[in-house]
Design a protein around this motif. Structure first.
Motif, short mmCIF file in Angstrom:
data_model
loop_
_atom_site.label_atom_id
_atom_site.label_comp_id
_atom_site.label_asym_id
_atom_site.label_seq_id
_atom_site.Cartn_x
_atom_site.Cartn_y
_atom_site.Cartn_z
N VAL A 1 55.69 41.50 8.77
CA VAL A 1 55.49 41.44 10.23
C VAL A 1 56.09 40.15 10.78
N GLU A 2 55.84 39.03 10.08
CA GLU A 2 56.38 37.74 10.52
C GLU A 2 57.91 37.73 10.45
N GLU A 3 58.45 38.31 9.40
CA GLU A 3 59.90 38.37 9.26
C GLU A 3 60.53 39.21 10.37
N ALA A 4 59.88 40.33 10.69
CA ALA A 4 60.37 41.19 11.77
C ALA A 4 60.33 40.46 13.11
N LEU B 1 60.47 37.21 13.53
CA LEU B 1 61.50 36.18 13.50
C LEU B 1 62.89 36.77 13.76
N ASN B 2 63.18 37.89 13.11
CA ASN B 2 64.49 38.53 13.28
C ASN B 2 64.69 39.01 14.72
N GLN B 3 63.63 39.54 15.30
CA GLN B 3 63.70 40.02 16.69
C GLN B 3 63.98 38.86 17.64
N LEU B 4 63.28 37.75 17.43
CA LEU B 4 63.47 36.58 18.30
C LEU B 4 64.85 35.97 18.09
N GLU B 5 65.31 35.96 16.84
CA GLU B 5 66.64 35.43 16.53
C GLU B 5 67.72 36.25 17.22
N ASN B 6 67.56 37.56 17.16
CA ASN B 6 68.53 38.46 17.81
C ASN B 6 68.54 38.25 19.33
N GLN B 7 67.36 38.04 19.88
CA GLN B 7 67.23 37.79 21.32
C GLN B 7 67.96 36.51 21.72
N VAL B 8 67.76 35.43 20.95
CA VAL B 8 68.39 34.15 21.24
C VAL B 8 69.90 34.23 21.06
N ASP B 9 70.33 34.88 20.00
CA ASP B 9 71.76 35.01 19.71
C ASP B 9 72.50 35.74 20.82
N ASN B 10 71.79 36.65 21.50
CA ASN B 10 72.42 37.45 22.54
C ASN B 10 72.14 36.93 23.95
N CYS C 1 60.45 26.88 16.81
CA CYS C 1 59.05 26.64 16.44
C CYS C 1 58.59 27.62 15.37
N LEU C 2 59.01 28.88 15.50
CA LEU C 2 58.61 29.90 14.53
C LEU C 2 59.25 29.64 13.17
N VAL C 3 60.49 29.20 13.18
CA VAL C 3 61.16 28.85 11.92
C VAL C 3 60.38 27.75 11.20
N ARG C 4 59.93 26.75 11.96
CA ARG C 4 59.15 25.66 11.36
C ARG C 4 57.80 26.16 10.85
#
Length: 302
Positions: A5-8, A10-19, A29-32
């Motif tokens: 769940v946490e990985e999903a 993180l990936n969702q937020l990463e994709n959002q930021v990248d785009n 903050c989540l990465v930390r």
């Protein structure tokens, strides 16, 4: 350990930021929080905030945390100049900080200045002998130089202090295996199984090591741990199924003429062979002929 769940998330937020969807600070903050290494992304999105005075100022005291996070990511990515700049800012703000001292040592390590980094870590440990990060950096530094024996030595010293660190025990086991020191690796996996008896990975790795060591007693124990792996995974671990077959065949060779062992072995062989063939039929039917031939070579085919 990061959950699915946490990985999903993180990936969702990463994709959002990248785009360009925003949320860079929340992502960092989540990465930390999850303690994961996404160095390239952290460097990219962290710098985007640090280079924007308005965004950086809005962080308040967290600005310094971001400088530290970006410095570590820059070292990982071999962006030495960026790391230097971040460390300089932190040195100016916290001139006597041991935490900044660790970053300075890591920067030396990243530049390949091994002797200077070692001196820096030694000095820091004299002041803070229970600092786990510094102990682990010494292990990582030895590995980076190809000094596996040195890494093993540092890990053993670390585990004398932090015996409950499961990741360290696993890393030590893997280092021993890389040097074909299987008895020592077996001891590490025994420690892991004692502390986390429901983790199938440890049962499987321990069985592999015992099978490699060979001998009747080791093979019999390996078979038990392959079986426990099968039990813990609901019968879905192909490697463990095949491991039971291999152990059963090897034990049969060592106990020829002993009818009881042969009869029990034959029953187990038949059960595991059927389970293996069923598994391959469902997941990789194209490889079923190969596994059938392999099983027949072990006289395991039902």
């Amino acid at each position: 350990m990061v959950t699915k769940v946490e990985e999903a998330q993180l990936n969702q937020l990463e994709n959002q930021v990248d785009n360009g969807g925003g949320g860079a600070w929340e992502y960092l903050c989540l990465v930390r929080k999850l303690r994961v290494r996404r160095s390239e992304k952290v460097l990219k999105h962290g710098l985007s905030i640090l280079n924007d005075h308005k965004k950086r100022s809005s962080l308040g005291p967290d600005e310094w945390t971001l400088y530290e996070q970006v410095a570590i990511a820059a070292i990982d990515c071999n962006s030495v100049d960026v790391a230097k700049d971040c460390v300089k800012v932190l040195q100016k703000k916290f001139p006597e900080s041991k935490r900044v001292g660790k970053l300075e040592a890591m920067l030396l390590e990243g530049k390949g200045a091994w002797e200077e980094a070692e001196k820096a870590y030694t000095s820091l440990l004299e002041e803070s002998p229970l600092d786990q990060v510094i102990h682990k950096r010494r292990v990582a530094m030895a590995k980076a130089q190809g000094n596996i024996s040195g890494a093993i030595e540092w890990l053993n010293k670390y585990l004398e202090i932090f015996m409950a660190d499961h990741d360290a025990w696993r890393e030590l086991a893997e280092l021993y295996v890389s040097l074909q020191m299987y008895k020592q690796a077996a001891f590490c996996y025994e420690e892991l199984i004692l502390s986390q008896p429901t983790v199938p990975l440890y049962h499987l790795a321990y069985a592999d090591v015992l099978y490699t060591l060979g001998g009747l007693e080791n093979l019999q124990t390996a078979k038990k741990y392959y079986a426990s792996t099968i039990d813990l995974t609901g019968g879905k671990n192909t490697r463990a199924l095949f491991g039971v077959c291999l152990c059963t065949s090897a034990i049969a060779q060592l106990t020829k003429g002993k009818s009881k062992e042969e009869k029990e072995g034959s029953q187990v062989q038949s059960l595991e062979a059927k389970a293996l063939e069923k598994d391959y039929k469902q997941r990789a039917p194209d490889k079923l002929p190969q596994i059938t031939i392999a099983l027949k070579s072990l006289t395991l085919s039902p």
